[in-house]
Design an enzyme around this catalytic site. Structure first.
Site, mmCIF file in Angstrom:
data_model
loop_
_atom_site.group_PDB
_atom_site.id
_atom_site.type_symbol
_atom_site.label_atom_id
_atom_site.label_comp_id
_atom_site.label_asym_id
_atom_site.label_seq_id
_atom_site.Cartn_x
_atom_site.Cartn_y
_atom_site.Cartn_z
ATOM 1 N N LYS A 25 0.882 -1.302 0.060
ATOM 2 C CA LYS A 25 0.192 -0.111 -0.029
ATOM 3 C C LYS A 25 0.913 1.324 -0.160
ATOM 4 C CE LYS A 25 -3.989 -1.999 2.768
ATOM 5 N NZ LYS A 25 -4.808 -2.190 1.605
ATOM 6 N N SER A 26 2.233 1.218 0.077
ATOM 7 C CA SER A 26 2.993 2.173 0.087
ATOM 8 C C SER A 26 2.892 3.293 -0.887
ATOM 9 C CB SER A 26 4.573 1.860 0.165
ATOM 10 O OG SER A 26 4.806 1.191 1.471
ATOM 11 N N LYS A 75 15.371 -6.382 4.107
ATOM 12 C CA LYS A 75 15.750 -5.126 5.111
ATOM 13 C C LYS A 75 16.943 -5.345 5.730
ATOM 14 C CE LYS A 75 10.930 -4.175 6.504
ATOM 15 N NZ LYS A 75 9.968 -4.107 7.335
ATOM 16 N N GLY A 136 6.784 -13.870 18.719
ATOM 17 C CA GLY A 136 7.641 -13.960 17.412
ATOM 18 C C GLY A 136 9.023 -13.068 17.941
ATOM 19 N N GLY A 138 11.351 -12.250 14.757
ATOM 20 C CA GLY A 138 11.777 -12.138 13.635
ATOM 21 C C GLY A 138 12.223 -10.646 13.370
ATOM 22 N N VAL A 163 12.913 -20.872 20.370
ATOM 23 C CA VAL A 163 13.022 -19.943 21.674
ATOM 24 C C VAL A 163 14.377 -19.349 21.802
ATOM 25 C CG1 VAL A 163 13.203 -20.175 24.336
ATOM 26 C CG2 VAL A 163 11.510 -21.677 23.006
HETATM 27 P P1 NDP Z 1 9.921 -12.981 9.956
HETATM 28 O O1 NDP Z 1 9.877 -13.841 8.929
HETATM 29 O O2 NDP Z 1 10.975 -11.926 10.302
HETATM 30 O O3 NDP Z 1 9.447 -13.631 11.455
HETATM 31 C C1 NDP Z 1 8.449 -14.341 11.232
HETATM 32 C C2 NDP Z 1 8.008 -15.003 12.915
HETATM 33 O O4 NDP Z 1 7.168 -15.655 12.846
HETATM 34 C C3 NDP Z 1 9.380 -15.526 13.512
HETATM 35 O O5 NDP Z 1 9.224 -15.249 14.873
HETATM 36 C C4 NDP Z 1 8.687 -17.086 13.310
HETATM 37 O O6 NDP Z 1 9.283 -17.912 14.295
HETATM 38 C C5 NDP Z 1 7.403 -16.833 13.313
HETATM 39 N N1 NDP Z 1 6.680 -18.000 12.775
HETATM 40 C C6 NDP Z 1 6.622 -18.251 11.318
HETATM 41 N N2 NDP Z 1 5.678 -19.258 11.193
HETATM 42 C C7 NDP Z 1 5.402 -19.877 12.379
HETATM 43 C C8 NDP Z 1 4.638 -21.145 12.716
HETATM 44 N N3 NDP Z 1 4.192 -21.798 11.771
HETATM 45 N N4 NDP Z 1 4.430 -21.301 13.892
HETATM 46 C C9 NDP Z 1 4.858 -20.477 14.795
HETATM 47 N N5 NDP Z 1 5.820 -19.423 14.768
HETATM 48 C C10 NDP Z 1 6.000 -19.006 13.621
HETATM 49 O O7 NDP Z 1 8.538 -11.893 9.840
HETATM 50 P P2 NDP Z 1 8.581 -10.237 10.057
HETATM 51 O O8 NDP Z 1 8.886 -10.147 11.346
HETATM 52 O O9 NDP Z 1 9.062 -9.593 8.990
HETATM 53 O O10 NDP Z 1 7.125 -10.142 9.938
HETATM 54 C C11 NDP Z 1 5.998 -10.631 10.846
HETATM 55 C C12 NDP Z 1 4.620 -9.795 10.719
HETATM 56 O O11 NDP Z 1 4.591 -8.655 11.046
HETATM 57 C C13 NDP Z 1 3.938 -10.206 9.266
HETATM 58 O O12 NDP Z 1 2.719 -10.542 9.504
HETATM 59 C C14 NDP Z 1 4.285 -8.856 8.775
HETATM 60 O O13 NDP Z 1 3.288 -8.648 7.672
HETATM 61 C C15 NDP Z 1 4.137 -8.152 9.844
HETATM 62 N N6 NDP Z 1 4.678 -6.727 9.605
HETATM 63 C C16 NDP Z 1 3.951 -5.336 9.606
HETATM 64 C C17 NDP Z 1 4.253 -4.124 9.464
HETATM 65 C C18 NDP Z 1 3.539 -2.930 9.446
HETATM 66 O O14 NDP Z 1 3.845 -1.939 9.126
HETATM 67 N N7 NDP Z 1 2.273 -3.184 9.944
HETATM 68 C C19 NDP Z 1 5.820 -4.008 9.185
HETATM 69 C C20 NDP Z 1 6.514 -5.146 9.375
HETATM 70 C C21 NDP Z 1 5.839 -6.574 9.495
HETATM 71 P P3 NDP Z 1 10.506 -18.659 14.115
HETATM 72 O O15 NDP Z 1 11.684 -17.804 14.719
HETATM 73 O O16 NDP Z 1 10.216 -19.665 15.219
HETATM 74 O O17 NDP Z 1 10.603 -19.077 12.802
#
Ligand code: NDP
Length: 279
Positions: A25-26, A75, A136, A138, A163
């Protein structure tokens, strides 16, 4: 969307770069900001091949482009590419905003500020002394941790499937507040004032495997993901009695406003833009 560079020589050129990026949407948000502030610009969404990010950024700059937003999965790569980084971008090793100046690539991250602005300014959520659960560990969680700590919550618990990732973050930010890491199953018998879903599970229509007891009546539940119809996490949180459930659309607009401020020196009014996107 192709990754060819097609700049408009009559105005300043900006773009969001990702893969995939067509859902972004940017372009709409920055066009609305531009209209509101009377700035002429061209802002595109560019899908760049996974192995071509660095070359694309350099070509965009050499052809006169002014700045880029960076989204998944670039990123961290953007962070390595920049010649100079803000303190907050250095700390979380992530860059979502680039600008070109003095023949250098400069990088910042505005995601964390975007979340805090949405929580505090748009929704009047008080974080001071409150208990915060982050689901999370990530990229987005890395970006929000420092600004969350600056609000001086009573404690932050980071729970993650892997973890060790949560533990690494808790250790890294240990001097910034009371932060602990755990698994989802260890959350039994704990409840929180603010819950932030930073996993990507909502995207797949799935919930983090946590007990409903983490939510109390006064809890605010925030999903970083956004959706026109509400995310699965928001629906679940409302069913458990959370007093406020929010999605990440406000964060998206707020992080864009911070990028706009970096590029143009003007902070646009986000409220009408959020309203328009919701309608
Ligand atoms: P990442 O891929 O960096 O991290 C994903 C996270 O989700 C990790 O903690 C991962 O755990 C966990 N995860 C993924 N699959 C599973 C599963 N099956 N079971 C349990 N845990 C799971 O993603 P981002 O941090 O970049 O994005 C996360 C969310 O934030 C997304 O929905 C994205 O759309 C949203 N977002 C929104 C923004 C906004 O401006 N509103 C900006 C940036 C992101 P593990 O470490 O164990 O793999």
């Amino acid at each position: 969307m192709a990754s060819s560079i097609n700049l408009d020589s009559t105005v300043s050129n900006y773009a969001v770069v990702g893969n995939p990026v067509k859902h972004s949407k940017s372009p709409q948000i920055h066009s609305l900001f531009a209209k509101q502030t009377g700035i002429s610009l061209n802002y595109q969404a560019i899908e760049v091949p996974l192995d071509n990010f660095n070359e694309y950024v350099k070509s965009f700059s050499s052809q006169g482009g002014k700045g880029l937003n960076i989204t998944v999965p670039f990123k961290e790569e953007a962070n390595s590419l920049c010649d100079s980084l803000t303190q907050r971008a250095k700390l979380c090793a992530s860059v979502n905003t680039i600008w070109f100046e003095d023949n250098k690539i400069h990088g910042d991250t505005t995601d964390g500020k975007g979340l805090i602005n949405d929580l505090i300014i748009n929704h009047a959520i008080d974080i001071n002394n409150k208990s915060v659960l982050i689901l999370g560990a990530g990229g987005s969680v890395k970006a929000i941790l420092e600004p969350l700590c600056e609000q001086k919550p009573g404690k932050i618990v980071i729970a993650n499937r892997t973890v060790s990732r949560a533990e690494e973050l808790a250790e890294k930010y240990s001097d910034k507040g009371n932060i602990v890491a755990c698994s989802y199953s260890e959350l039994v018998n704990q409840s929180f004032d603010l819950l932030i879903n930073g996993t990507s599970l909502s995207l797949a229509g799935e919930l983090p495997p946590i007990a409903e007891t983490v939510i109390k009546n006064e809890s605010c539940c925030y999903d970083l993901m956004y959706s026109d119809t509400g995310t699965i996490f928001m629906k679940w949180a409302a069913e458990q009695g959370a007093s406020k459930v929010l999605d990440g659309l406000g964060m998206l607009v707020e992080q864009a406003a911070e990028a706009f401020l970096i590029w143009h020196g003007i902070k646009p009014d986000t409220v009408p833009v959020i309203k328009l996107l919701r309608s």
